[in-house]
Design an enzyme around this catalytic site. Structure first.
Site, PDB file in Angstrom:
ATOM      1  N   ASP A 115     -20.593   2.071  -7.088  1.00 30.34           N
ATOM      2  CA  ASP A 115     -19.758   1.646  -8.211  1.00 30.34           C
ATOM      3  C   ASP A 115     -18.777   2.762  -8.556  1.00 30.34           C
ATOM      4  OD1 ASP A 115     -18.643   0.844 -10.579  1.00 30.34           O
ATOM      5  OD2 ASP A 115     -20.525   0.264 -11.518  1.00 30.34           O
ATOM      6  N   GLY A 116     -17.480   2.483  -8.409  1.00 30.50           N
ATOM      7  CA  GLY A 116     -16.466   3.495  -8.689  1.00 30.50           C
ATOM      8  C   GLY A 116     -16.435   3.922 -10.135  1.00 30.50           C
ATOM      9  N   HIS A 146       0.817  -1.219   0.000  1.00 30.19           N
ATOM     10  CA  HIS A 146       0.000   0.000   0.000  1.00 30.19           C
ATOM     11  C   HIS A 146       0.851   1.269   0.000  1.00 30.19           C
ATOM     12  CE1 HIS A 146      -3.062  -2.961   1.472  1.00 30.19           C
ATOM     13  NE2 HIS A 146      -3.776  -2.306   0.589  1.00 30.19           N
ATOM     14  N   GLU A 162     -10.143  -2.746   2.031  1.00 33.19           N
ATOM     15  CA  GLU A 162      -9.462  -3.056   3.295  1.00 33.19           C
ATOM     16  C   GLU A 162      -9.207  -1.806   4.117  1.00 33.19           C
ATOM     17  OE1 GLU A 162      -8.146  -3.726   0.181  1.00 33.19           O
ATOM     18  OE2 GLU A 162      -6.899  -5.534   0.283  1.00 33.19           O
ATOM     19  N   ASP A 197     -16.004   2.202  -2.807  1.00 29.40           N
ATOM     20  CA  ASP A 197     -16.009   0.736  -2.915  1.00 29.40           C
ATOM     21  C   ASP A 197     -17.452   0.255  -2.957  1.00 29.40           C
ATOM     22  OD1 ASP A 197     -15.841  -2.164  -2.213  1.00 29.40           O
ATOM     23  OD2 ASP A 197     -13.712  -1.673  -2.023  1.00 29.40           O
ATOM     24  N   ASP A 213      -7.245   0.753  -6.904  1.00 29.95           N
ATOM     25  CA  ASP A 213      -6.782  -0.430  -6.177  1.00 29.95           C
ATOM     26  C   ASP A 213      -7.840  -1.518  -6.341  1.00 29.95           C
ATOM     27  OD1 ASP A 213      -5.491  -2.198  -4.560  1.00 29.95           O
ATOM     28  OD2 ASP A 213      -6.015  -1.225  -2.676  1.00 29.95           O
TER      29      ASP A 213
END
Length: 798
Positions: free
Chosen positions: A399-400, A314, A338, A358, A424
Site C-alpha cells: 500500500d503506497g 507518461h 503498467e 503498487d 499515478d
C-alpha cells in the site's frame, strides 16, 4: 408472437398444441431440416402459452416450436425428439434470480461472408440454435423466412428475450441482434457468434466483424455496472470500431482489469493492419508499428492508458517535475503498475534510486504480459529488458499510502528523502471511496510533503479539464481536485502549477499538478527552450538503437506546460470570493485609455537629480489606462539574460555596463519566475518617476508603504517576490496574464493637465537582497538631492 410469463411464481406453463404442430410440420417439409430446440443441460423444459397471427407464408416459412429436454446421459434422435423429456410442472421453480426491468443488448455486424451460407435458412438456423446453447440461454421457438430472390430473416424467442438476424447474401453481410433480461454476460458470446456465423467462401479469408454491447432498461443506481464507465461508454457500446478484441478480463484482489485491442477507422484500418502482418514488401509490412491496433487498459471500467497515447501521458507526468529539479537522485512512484512511469523516470541519468510502490502485484504481472512496451527499458543504455530489473529500480508490492505514512508521517522521519514523488493513481473524478483516501487525506499528503527534500517536487495526475459550464470546482465533480490544492497549500508547498497534455488518448486534455517545496524551483520551471533543450541533452540517457528516448516531450512542449490553460482560469475565477487577479484579465473596453500622444516628457518636478518625467497634456480620470497601446513595447530581461549581464559587468566587461544601468535605472525587478528578472517600458512610460512620501498618482496601491515608512531591515511580505503568498501560490489567472499585471498602469486618482505622473518604486524592487540599498537610494533622491541610477550614469559618461 406474445409470450406471457407469470413473474410472481416464476414458473412457465405450456398449453401444448401437439397435434397442430405435427400438422404444420407435415404441411411444410422444410421444417424437418431445421435443428431441434433443446433445453440446456440441467434446465427443465419451460411451459409457455404461444399465440401468433401472421400472413399466410406456409410455403416459404420454416418454424420450430417444440423445445425438448437435452438429458446429460441420453442422445436426441435424428428427428429431434429426446426420450423421456419432461416439461415444467406448476410446482417447478425456474430461477431465484430477480428479474429487473433491464437487460443487455449485443449487436453484431459481419461482412465478407459466404453468400451460399447467408442464403440457407437451415444452416443459419443451426448456427443460431448453437449460439443460444453455448450462451446458456433458453430458446422457446424460432421462425425463419427466406426472401425472394435471396436473403434470410430469422427471429428466435428466448426465455430471456430474443435473438434475430437478417442477411444480404450478395454483399456477404449479416446483422445480428441478441437481447437478454438475464444477468449472464453477453460479451463472451461474441467469439461463438464469430465462429458459427463467420463462414467465408475461403478458409484463409477472415470476415470483418463489428459489435457493440449496451445496457438497456433501468437499474438501481447503487449497482453501478462497469459498462456504465469508460469500458462500456467508449469501447463496448460503440459500433465505430472495425476491430475489437478482448485480450484479458480478470478480477484481482484489488480491482478488475480489462485489456482490449481496437482499430477505429478514423485512425487506422483492418486491411492495412492485416497487410502489416504479411511479408509482401509493402509500406505496411515494412513499418508494421504504424498499423497495429490500439491497446487499451481499463481498471474497474475506467480507461487508464492506451498505446496510442501512453508516451504522451507518461512523459507529461514525469519529465516536467524532474527537469524542474537541478539534480534529482531519488524518486518514488505511487501506483503506476503498467511500468511506464518507472520507464520514464529511469531515462534520467541523475537518478540513483527509483522506487515503484503498487499494491496489486497481479496488475504488474498482467502489464508485463499484455503491455510489454509500457515497461520495456531494453533500449536504454545501462538498463534492462524489464524496467523493474534496472539496477536503480525497486518494485514494492504494498500500500503506497501506508508506505509513506509509516515512514514520513507525523513524528516519523526517515533520513533518505525523495527529490520527486509521482502519484499515478485514480482520477480525482472517480466516484469511489479510495479517491477520498487519496485526495482528501491530510495525513497521507502530509507524509508526502515530509518525504520530499528541500527542493523536492510532488506531481499528481488530476484528471480531465473543467468545462466552462461547470460550477466552481469545490462544488462539482472536480471537488477532489480543489480539496487537494487546498491541502497542498496548507501543508506549506510554495508553488503549485497545473498543466495539460492533449495527446494522451483520452476524450480531452489530461491534466497534472506539480507542487514545489521551494519557491526557487520556479526558476527551473520557467526556463526557456534553449536551457531546457541543453538539460535534456545532458541528462537523458542514450539508446542502443540511436532513436530519441523521448517520444513527445521536448523543450517546446515544456514551454507550453508552463502556463495553465484557460479552462482552469475560468474555474479558478468562479471561486467565492472572486480572486483579485480575476478582475484584471486583459484590457477592459469600458475603461478609457489616455493615449501616449497625450503625454509629454520634460524635466521632473522632483529636481534635476530625478532627470526626466512624464506630464499629462489633458485631464485624466481616475482608473484610466495610461498609454495602454504602448505597453506591448516593453523589454523583458528574463532570469538567464539578467544573470548573464550581471556576470559580464562583475567581470569588468565595460561594453555591457550600460545595459546594467539601463535595467536597474529604468526597469523594475520581479522574482515571479523564481529568480531576478527585469521589465523595462519600451516607450516614454519608462521616464515615469517615483512619487516621494506616497504622492504617486499612477499604479497599484502597495499598502501604506513609502520610502519613509518602510523599515530598512526587512521587506514587507506583500512586496517580497520570494515570499510565500497564498494569493499567488496557485493562481492561473495571474500566471496567464502576468504581462498585463506587470506593465499596464492605471490612474489612482484624477490627474490634472500639466501634472507629473508618478508611481511608487517600492513595488519595483522585487528582491529582498536589494531592499536596503534601494530604500536608501530613494530616500537620498527624495530628501537629499541624490541622483538616480540613470542620471548618475549619464553624469559619469559625460
Amino acid at each position: 408472437s406474445i409470450t406471457s410469463i407469470n413473474s410472481r411464481s416464476k414458473s412457465l406453463f405450456l398449453v401444448e398444441q401437439q397435434q397442430q404442430q405435427t400438422q404444420q410440420q407435415t404441411q411444410n417439409p422444410n421444417n424437418h431440416h431445421l435443428p431441434p430446440l433443446l433445453a440446456t443441460n440441467g434446465k427443465p423444459v419451460p411451459r409457455t402459452i404461444y399465440t401468433s397471427k401472421n400472413f399466410d407464408t406456409s410455403k416459404t416459412a420454416t418454424t420450430s416450436l417444440l423445445i425438448q429436454r437435452n438429458q446429460d446421459d441420453q442422445q436426441c434422435l435424428a428427428d429431434g425428439t429426446c426420450p423421456q423429456s419432461r416439461h415444467l410442472t406448476q410446482t417447478d421453480n425456474v430461477s431465484d434470480e430477480e428479474y429487473l426491468p433491464a437487460g443487455q443488448h449485443l449487436l453484431v455486424d459481419m461482412d465478407g461472408l459466404d453468400p451460399a451460407f447467408l442464403n440457407s435458412e437451415h444452416r443459419l438456423a443451426h448456427a443460431m440454435v448453437t449460439v443460444v446453447q453455448e450462451a446458456n440461454l433458453t430458446l422457446l421457438s424460432y421462425h425463419c423466412h427466406k426472401m425472394v430472390p435471396d436473403g434470410v430473416s430469422c427471429v428466435g424467442v428466448l426465455l430471456e428475450s430474443h435473438i434475430s438476424f437478417h442477411t444480404w447474401p450478395k454483399p456477404g453481410v449479416i446483422t445480428i441482434d441478441l437481447f437478454t433480461c438475464g444477468s449472464n454476460p453477453l460479451i463472451p458470446v461474441v467469439p461463438s457468434i464469430q465462429r458459427l456465423f463467420g463462414i467465408t467462401s475461403h478458409p484463409h479469408i477472415e470476415p470483418v466483424i463489428i459489435w457493440a454491447h449496451k445496457l438497456r432498461g433501468f437499474r438501481p443506481t447503487a449497482s453501478s455496472p462497469l459498462e456504465l464507465f469508460d469500458l462500456g461508454l467508449s469501447m463496448l457500446g460503440v459500433m465505430t470500431m472495425q476491430y475489437k478484441k478482448k485480450l484479458v478480463s480478470v478480477h484481482t484482489p484489488f480491482q478488475r482489469i480489462d485489456v482490449y485491442d481496437v482499430i477505429q477507422e478514423r485512425f487506422n484500418s483492418v486491411p492495412e493492419f492485416k497487410q502489416s502482418l504479411s511479408n509482401d514488401g509493402s509500406y505496411q509490412s515494412t513499418y508494421p508499428q504504424f498499423f497495429r491496433p490500439d491497446r487499451i487498459i481499463f481498471l474497474d471500467g475506467v480507461m487508464q492508458s492506451r498505446s496510442l497515447g501512453e508516451h504522451a501521458y507518461h512523459e507529461a507526468l514525469v519529465h516536467p517535475a524532474l527537469f524542474a529539479h537541478p539534480n534529482p537522485k531519488r524518486a518514488a512512484i505511487i501506483g503506476g503498475g503498467e511500468g511506464a512511469t518507472l520507464r520514464e523516470v529511469l531515462k534520467h541519468n541523475t537518478i540513483q534510486k527509483a522506487i515503484m510502490i503498487d499494491i496489486d502485484e497481479q496488475m504488474v504481472s498482467l502489464s508485463r504480459q499484455y503491455l510489454p512496451e509500457w515497461s520495456d527499458c531494453s533500449d536504454l543504455i545501462g538498463s534492462a529488458k524489464w524496467c523493474g530489473d534496472d539496477p536503480r529500480a525497486e518494485v514494492r508490492y504494498e500500500d503506497g499510502l501506508a508506505y509513506f505514512i509509516d515512514r514520513y508521517g507525523e513524528d516519523k522521519q526517515e533520513d533518505e528523502l525523495f527529490d520527486t514523488i509521482i502519484v499515478d493513481a485514480l482520477d480525482p473524478q472517480d466516484e469511489v471511496e479510495f479517491c477520498d483516501a487519496l485526495y482528501n487525506n491530510g495525513q497521507f499528503l502530509g507524509s508526502l510533503f515530509h518525504g520530499l527534500s528541500d527542493n523536492g517536487a510532488l506531481v499528481i495526475q488530476v484528471g480531465e479539464s473543467p468545462h466552462p459550464s461547470d460550477p466552481p470546482e469545490l462544488m462539482g465533480r472536480h471537488k477532489n481536485r480543489a480539496i487537494l490544492i487546498q491541502h497542498l497549500t496548507d501543508l506549506g508547498f510554495e508553488s503549485l502549477h497545473i498543466y495539460g497534455e492533449d495527446h494522451s488518448g483520452f476524450t480531452g486534455p489530461w491534466n497534472y499538478l506539480v507542487a514545489f517545496k521551494s519557491h526557487s524551483q520556479r526558476r527551473n520551471w520557467f526556463r526557456n527552450e534553449a536551457e531546457i533543450n541543453l538539460d535534456i541533452h545532458k541528462r537523458i540517457r542514450k539508446t542502443h538503437s540511436g532513436e530519441p528516448p523521448l517520444v513527445y516531450f521536448d523543450s517546446a512542449t515544456m514551454v507550453l506546460y508552463q502556463i495553465p490553460s484557460k479552462p482552469f482560469q475560468t474555474a479558478y475565477c468562479k471561486s467565492d470570493p472572486t480572486p483579485a487577479a480575476c478582475n484584471e484579465l486583459g484590457l477592459n473596453p469600458i475603461i478609457p485609455n489616455v493615449r501616449g500622444s497625450l503625454l509629454d516628457v520634460k524635466d521632473s518636478t522632483l529636481g534635476k537629480q530625478a532627470g526626466r518625467g512624464i506630464f499629462s497634456k489633458s485631464d485624466i480620470l481616475s482608473g484610466s489606462y495610461i498609454a495602454a497601446e504602448l505597453s506591448p513595447q516593453a523589454l523583458h530581461f528574463p532570469p538567464p539574460t539578467f544573470d548573464l549581464i550581471e556576470t559580464f559587468v562583475e567581470n569588468d566587461e565595460s561594453d555591457l555596463e550600460c545595459f546594467s544601468y539601463y535595467m536597474h535605472g529604468y526597469g523594475f525587478q520581479m522574482r515571479h519566475r523564481g529568480a531576478r528578472e527585469v521589465y523595462v517600458d519600451g516607450s516614454i512610460l519608462t521616464f515615469m518617476n517615483h512619487g516621494c512620501n506616497g504622492t504617486h498618482n499612477v499604479g497599484e496601491t502597495i499598502g501604506n508603504w513609502t520610502e519613509s515608512s518602510a523599515s530598512l531591515e526587512s521587506m514587507p511580505q506583500e512586496l517580497d517576490g520570494t515570499a510565500r503568498s497564498n494569493d499567488y501560490l496557485f493562481n492561473p489567472a495571474f500566471e496567464r496574464h502576468i504581462r498585463y499585471h506587470v506593465l499596464l498602469d492605471q490612474a489612482r486618482r484624477d490627474i490634472k493637465t500639466g501634472e507629473e505622473l508618478m508611481v511608487n518604486y517600492l513595488g519595483y524592487i522585487g528582491d529582498p537582497k536589494d531592499w536596503e540599498y534601494d530604500i536608501k537610494h530613494l530616500l537620498s533622491q527624495c530628501y537629499d538631492g541624490g541622483l538616480g541610477d540613470v542620471s548618475e550614469y549619464e553624469d559619469d559618461s559625460s
